[in-house]
Design a protein around this motif. Structure first.
Motif, PDB file in Angstrom:
ATOM      1  N   ASP A 122       1.089  -1.321  -0.041  1.00 43.40           N
ATOM      2  CA  ASP A 122      -0.068   0.125  -0.022  1.00 43.40           C
ATOM      3  C   ASP A 122       0.801   1.252   0.015  1.00 43.40           C
ATOM      4  OD1 ASP A 122      -1.742   1.973   0.370  1.00 43.40           O
ATOM      5  OD2 ASP A 122      -2.666   1.259   2.480  1.00 43.40           O
ATOM      6  N   LYS A 123       1.139   1.701  -1.290  1.00 42.30           N
ATOM      7  CA  LYS A 123       1.976   3.050  -1.370  1.00 42.30           C
ATOM      8  C   LYS A 123       1.514   4.113  -0.692  1.00 42.30           C
ATOM      9  CE  LYS A 123       4.485   1.348  -5.537  1.00 42.30           C
ATOM     10  NZ  LYS A 123       4.378   1.622  -6.886  1.00 42.30           N
ATOM     11  N   VAL A 124       0.120   4.180  -0.853  1.00 46.21           N
ATOM     12  CA  VAL A 124      -0.808   5.505  -0.175  1.00 46.21           C
ATOM     13  C   VAL A 124      -0.408   5.579   1.228  1.00 46.21           C
ATOM     14  CG1 VAL A 124      -2.709   6.583  -0.055  1.00 46.21           C
ATOM     15  CG2 VAL A 124      -2.303   5.471  -2.278  1.00 46.21           C
ATOM     16  N   GLY A 125      -0.711   4.299   2.090  1.00 43.01           N
ATOM     17  CA  GLY A 125      -0.741   4.472   3.209  1.00 43.01           C
ATOM     18  C   GLY A 125       0.743   3.993   3.905  1.00 43.01           C
ATOM     19  N   SER A 126       1.617   3.784   2.825  1.00 46.28           N
ATOM     20  CA  SER A 126       2.956   3.354   3.447  1.00 46.28           C
ATOM     21  C   SER A 126       3.174   2.293   4.136  1.00 46.28           C
ATOM     22  CB  SER A 126       3.678   4.698   4.116  1.00 46.28           C
ATOM     23  OG  SER A 126       3.757   5.716   3.147  1.00 46.28           O
ATOM     24  N   LYS A 127       2.645   1.090   3.723  1.00 40.13           N
ATOM     25  CA  LYS A 127       2.422   0.041   4.498  1.00 40.13           C
ATOM     26  C   LYS A 127       2.589  -1.487   3.837  1.00 40.13           C
ATOM     27  CE  LYS A 127      -2.276   0.690   5.821  1.00 40.13           C
ATOM     28  NZ  LYS A 127      -3.166   0.752   6.843  1.00 40.13           N
ATOM     29  N   VAL A 128       2.797  -2.459   4.332  1.00 40.98           N
ATOM     30  CA  VAL A 128       2.504  -3.749   3.613  1.00 40.98           C
ATOM     31  C   VAL A 128       1.465  -4.495   4.349  1.00 40.98           C
ATOM     32  CG1 VAL A 128       4.858  -3.681   2.361  1.00 40.98           C
ATOM     33  CG2 VAL A 128       4.588  -4.947   4.621  1.00 40.98           C
ATOM     34  N   LYS A 129       0.619  -5.316   3.678  1.00 43.49           N
ATOM     35  CA  LYS A 129      -0.310  -6.215   4.490  1.00 43.49           C
ATOM     36  C   LYS A 129       0.077  -7.547   4.140  1.00 43.49           C
ATOM     37  CE  LYS A 129      -3.717  -2.566   4.155  1.00 43.49           C
ATOM     38  NZ  LYS A 129      -5.254  -2.166   3.869  1.00 43.49           N
ATOM     39  N   LEU A 130      -0.284  -8.435   5.021  1.00 40.29           N
ATOM     40  CA  LEU A 130      -0.035  -9.913   4.731  1.00 40.29           C
ATOM     41  C   LEU A 130      -0.437 -10.837   5.752  1.00 40.29           C
ATOM     42  CD1 LEU A 130       3.307 -11.371   5.896  1.00 40.29           C
ATOM     43  CD2 LEU A 130       2.703  -8.820   6.271  1.00 40.29           C
ATOM     44  N   SER A 131      -0.973 -11.993   5.597  1.00 34.04           N
ATOM     45  CA  SER A 131      -1.568 -13.012   6.580  1.00 34.04           C
ATOM     46  C   SER A 131      -0.667 -14.013   6.562  1.00 34.04           C
ATOM     47  CB  SER A 131      -2.893 -13.520   6.030  1.00 34.04           C
ATOM     48  OG  SER A 131      -3.925 -12.305   6.137  1.00 34.04           O
ATOM     49  N   LEU A 132      -0.359 -14.680   7.770  1.00 38.04           N
ATOM     50  CA  LEU A 132       0.569 -15.599   7.977  1.00 38.04           C
ATOM     51  C   LEU A 132       0.171 -16.441   9.160  1.00 38.04           C
ATOM     52  CD1 LEU A 132       4.163 -14.408   8.817  1.00 38.04           C
ATOM     53  CD2 LEU A 132       1.839 -13.067   8.876  1.00 38.04           C
ATOM     54  N   ASN A 133       0.883 -17.392   9.708  1.00 38.67           N
ATOM     55  CA  ASN A 133       0.569 -18.200  10.709  1.00 38.67           C
ATOM     56  C   ASN A 133       1.913 -18.084  11.767  1.00 38.67           C
ATOM     57  OD1 ASN A 133       2.226 -20.032   9.506  1.00 38.67           O
ATOM     58  ND2 ASN A 133       0.795 -21.557   9.084  1.00 38.67           N
ATOM     59  N   HIS A 134       2.671 -17.287  11.627  1.00 34.24           N
ATOM     60  CA  HIS A 134       3.745 -17.353  12.561  1.00 34.24           C
ATOM     61  C   HIS A 134       4.416 -15.874  12.717  1.00 34.24           C
ATOM     62  CE1 HIS A 134       6.370 -16.861   8.921  1.00 34.24           C
ATOM     63  NE2 HIS A 134       5.677 -17.865   8.532  1.00 34.24           N
ATOM     64  N   LEU A 135       5.065 -15.662  13.740  1.00 34.60           N
ATOM     65  CA  LEU A 135       5.503 -14.392  14.414  1.00 34.60           C
ATOM     66  C   LEU A 135       7.036 -14.471  14.623  1.00 34.60           C
ATOM     67  CD1 LEU A 135       2.591 -12.533  15.794  1.00 34.60           C
ATOM     68  CD2 LEU A 135       3.469 -12.055  13.833  1.00 34.60           C
ATOM     69  N   SER A 136       7.848 -13.575  14.110  1.00 35.21           N
ATOM     70  CA  SER A 136       9.190 -13.366  14.590  1.00 35.21           C
ATOM     71  C   SER A 136       9.859 -12.026  14.347  1.00 35.21           C
ATOM     72  CB  SER A 136      10.007 -14.693  13.990  1.00 35.21           C
ATOM     73  OG  SER A 136      11.290 -14.724  14.800  1.00 35.21           O
ATOM     74  N   VAL A 137      10.739 -12.459  13.392  1.00 37.04           N
ATOM     75  CA  VAL A 137      11.496 -10.952  13.124  1.00 37.04           C
ATOM     76  C   VAL A 137      11.206 -10.717  11.432  1.00 37.04           C
ATOM     77  CG1 VAL A 137      13.589  -9.752  12.627  1.00 37.04           C
ATOM     78  CG2 VAL A 137      13.225 -11.120  14.608  1.00 37.04           C
ATOM     79  N   PHE A 138      10.855  -9.374  11.320  1.00 36.14           N
ATOM     80  CA  PHE A 138      10.547  -9.229   9.772  1.00 36.14           C
ATOM     81  C   PHE A 138      11.368  -7.944   9.358  1.00 36.14           C
ATOM     82  CE2 PHE A 138       6.832 -11.242  11.410  1.00 36.14           C
ATOM     83  CZ  PHE A 138       6.473 -11.896  10.334  1.00 36.14           C
ATOM     84  N   VAL A 139      11.780  -7.900   8.131  1.00 34.88           N
ATOM     85  CA  VAL A 139      12.371  -6.834   7.584  1.00 34.88           C
ATOM     86  C   VAL A 139      11.856  -6.401   6.327  1.00 34.88           C
ATOM     87  CG1 VAL A 139      14.838  -6.011   6.472  1.00 34.88           C
ATOM     88  CG2 VAL A 139      14.568  -7.124   8.708  1.00 34.88           C
ATOM     89  N   LEU A 140      11.632  -5.030   6.172  1.00 31.88           N
ATOM     90  CA  LEU A 140      11.034  -4.354   4.834  1.00 31.88           C
ATOM     91  C   LEU A 140      12.515  -3.799   4.409  1.00 31.88           C
ATOM     92  CD1 LEU A 140       7.819  -2.740   5.253  1.00 31.88           C
ATOM     93  CD2 LEU A 140       8.157  -4.680   4.066  1.00 31.88           C
ATOM     94  N   GLY A 141      12.639  -4.251   3.198  1.00 32.05           N
ATOM     95  CA  GLY A 141      13.813  -3.605   2.438  1.00 32.05           C
ATOM     96  C   GLY A 141      14.492  -4.294   0.893  1.00 32.05           C
ATOM     97  N   ASP A 142      15.565  -4.410   0.725  1.00 32.78           N
ATOM     98  CA  ASP A 142      15.715  -4.701  -0.651  1.00 32.78           C
ATOM     99  C   ASP A 142      17.061  -5.427  -0.464  1.00 32.78           C
ATOM    100  OD1 ASP A 142      15.693  -5.493  -3.288  1.00 32.78           O
ATOM    101  OD2 ASP A 142      16.482  -3.264  -3.906  1.00 32.78           O
ATOM    102  N   GLU A 143      17.550  -6.356  -1.465  1.00 34.19           N
ATOM    103  CA  GLU A 143      18.932  -7.167  -1.065  1.00 34.19           C
ATOM    104  C   GLU A 143      19.707  -6.173  -1.800  1.00 34.19           C
ATOM    105  OE1 GLU A 143      16.279  -8.215  -3.475  1.00 34.19           O
ATOM    106  OE2 GLU A 143      15.799 -10.477  -3.305  1.00 34.19           O
ATOM    107  N   LYS A 144      21.035  -6.359  -1.073  1.00 37.26           N
ATOM    108  CA  LYS A 144      22.070  -5.671  -1.522  1.00 37.26           C
ATOM    109  C   LYS A 144      22.828  -6.382  -2.411  1.00 37.26           C
ATOM    110  CE  LYS A 144      23.483  -3.450   2.982  1.00 37.26           C
ATOM    111  NZ  LYS A 144      24.439  -3.152   3.995  1.00 37.26           N
ATOM    112  N   ASN A 145      23.654  -5.780  -3.576  1.00 37.99           N
ATOM    113  CA  ASN A 145      24.394  -6.517  -4.613  1.00 37.99           C
ATOM    114  C   ASN A 145      25.416  -7.185  -4.050  1.00 37.99           C
ATOM    115  OD1 ASN A 145      22.247  -5.825  -6.700  1.00 37.99           O
ATOM    116  ND2 ASN A 145      22.821  -3.682  -6.412  1.00 37.99           N
TER     117      ASN A 145
END
Length: 344
Positions: A122-145
């Protein structure tokens, strides 16, 4: 709806009745967590949560990091992760990574980061949405070259010679990358090695085929983007010639003296039109073969005859015998001694 504020130390406490909830919605800074069919474990803290705008994660350009721990059981989780637009280089390149075994003491993922693709951006709200069945550590980003540079210990090699190749691996920030998988494709063979603590991987192989050899090097390590480079080396047959000739020659006035010697091709290539001559000689001479062709590994017999006039100077000279063409050259100095003729 319950609302809680942090205390003077930045901590907050949430008190929830120990029962089963169809839905439990928790709003925290930069995230919203909805637990479905949730049963609280009253012996443990309900939630541990941390958010970082910037944190060092190997291989990932971080736009936001979310550390979430929930005590209790649940059937699924609906998750919203907010990010700051100012942190993001390109929103179209945003990716979501997940670590199922985070080491809090070392701030490191004990296993490889996994990429989650089934999220809504969601670019307007500056967020991502998802459904899953586990929680831990999440990172929003991009792979380094990953960037790789390779070089051989020299540019030209002889056939069957050892070739040593060294590859240096860095990320896009010029940081050495350890334990990256480097593959070297040489002809139809693949050589593999891991980079050391300095980001260096070394290879050694035999130069098996004559000509220009193109080498392709690739490097991979999750979660980096893979890198590749190519370079070439030249492989040729060794060209080398040798003359087996005496170190010293003694002749007497008024005679002709013939000396046998061998021409040996000690290289790997056939040689043609090799010219033989003697330089700095005080005597005239005659070679049985002035020009020779010789195959690799072959020995050719030859002879030279020196003509010694009766009035030759009695002394020792230092001539040299030489063999050469446009490709190779070899010369050897020898002592030439002229002695008095014997009288009856």
């Amino acid at each position: 709806q319950y609302q809680f504020s942090t205390d003077s130390a930045g901590n907050y406490k949430i008190n929830v009745l120990p029962q089963t909830y169809d839905k439990l919605l928790i709003d925290v800074p930069q995230a919203r967590i909805q637990l479905n069919s949730f049963t609280l474990d009253p012996s443990k803290e309900l939630l541990k949560y941390s958010y970082f705008d910037s944190i060092s994660v190997e291989g990932i350009k971080v736009y936001g990091a979310y550390f979430i721990e929930i005590s209790g059981s649940y059937s699924s989780v609906d998750l919203e992760l907010n990010y700051k637009k100012s942190n993001v280089d390109n929103e179209d390149r945003i990716k979501l990574f997940y670590c199922e075994d985070w080491n809090y003491a070392k701030s490191k993922c004990n296993k490889n980061w996994m990429k989650i693709s089934n999220f809504i951006l969601d670019k307007v709200g500056s967020k991502v949405k998802l459904s899953l069945n586990h929680l831990s550590v999440f990172v929003l980003g991009d792979e380094k070259n990953l960037e790789i540079k390779c070089s051989a210990n020299k540019q030209k090699f002889y056939l069957n010679e050892d070739v040593v190749v060294q590859c240096a691996v860095e990320d896009e920030d010029s940081v050495n990358v350890e334990n990256a998988n480097v593959s070297l494709k040489v002809n139809n063979k693949i050589y593999k090695a891991l980079t050391d603590s300095n980001g260096i991987a070394k290879f050694e192989f035999i130069a098996e085929k004559e000509g220009e050899l193109n080498i392709i090097a690739t490097v991979e390590k999750a979660p980096y983007k893979s890198g590749a480079t190519s370079f070439s080396i030249n492989i040729e047959k060794k060209k080398e010639i040798y003359i087996l000739f005496p170190d010293s020659v003694k002749v007497k006035r008024g005679g002709n003296y013939t000396i046998e010697f061998n021409v040996i091709n000690t290289g790997q290539a056939d040689l043609e039109k090799l010219e033989i001559n003697v330089e700095n000689s005080p005597l005239s001479y005659l070679l049985s073969k002035e020009i020779v062709d010789i195959r690799a590994g072959e020995t050719v017999n030859n002879s030279i005859t020196f003509f010694v006039p009766i009035n030759s100077t009695l002394s020792t000279f230092s001539p040299k015998i030489k063999i050469s063409n446009e490709e190779v050259s070899y010369e050897k100095n020898f002592a030439l001694t002229i002695l008095e003729e014997e009288k009856a």
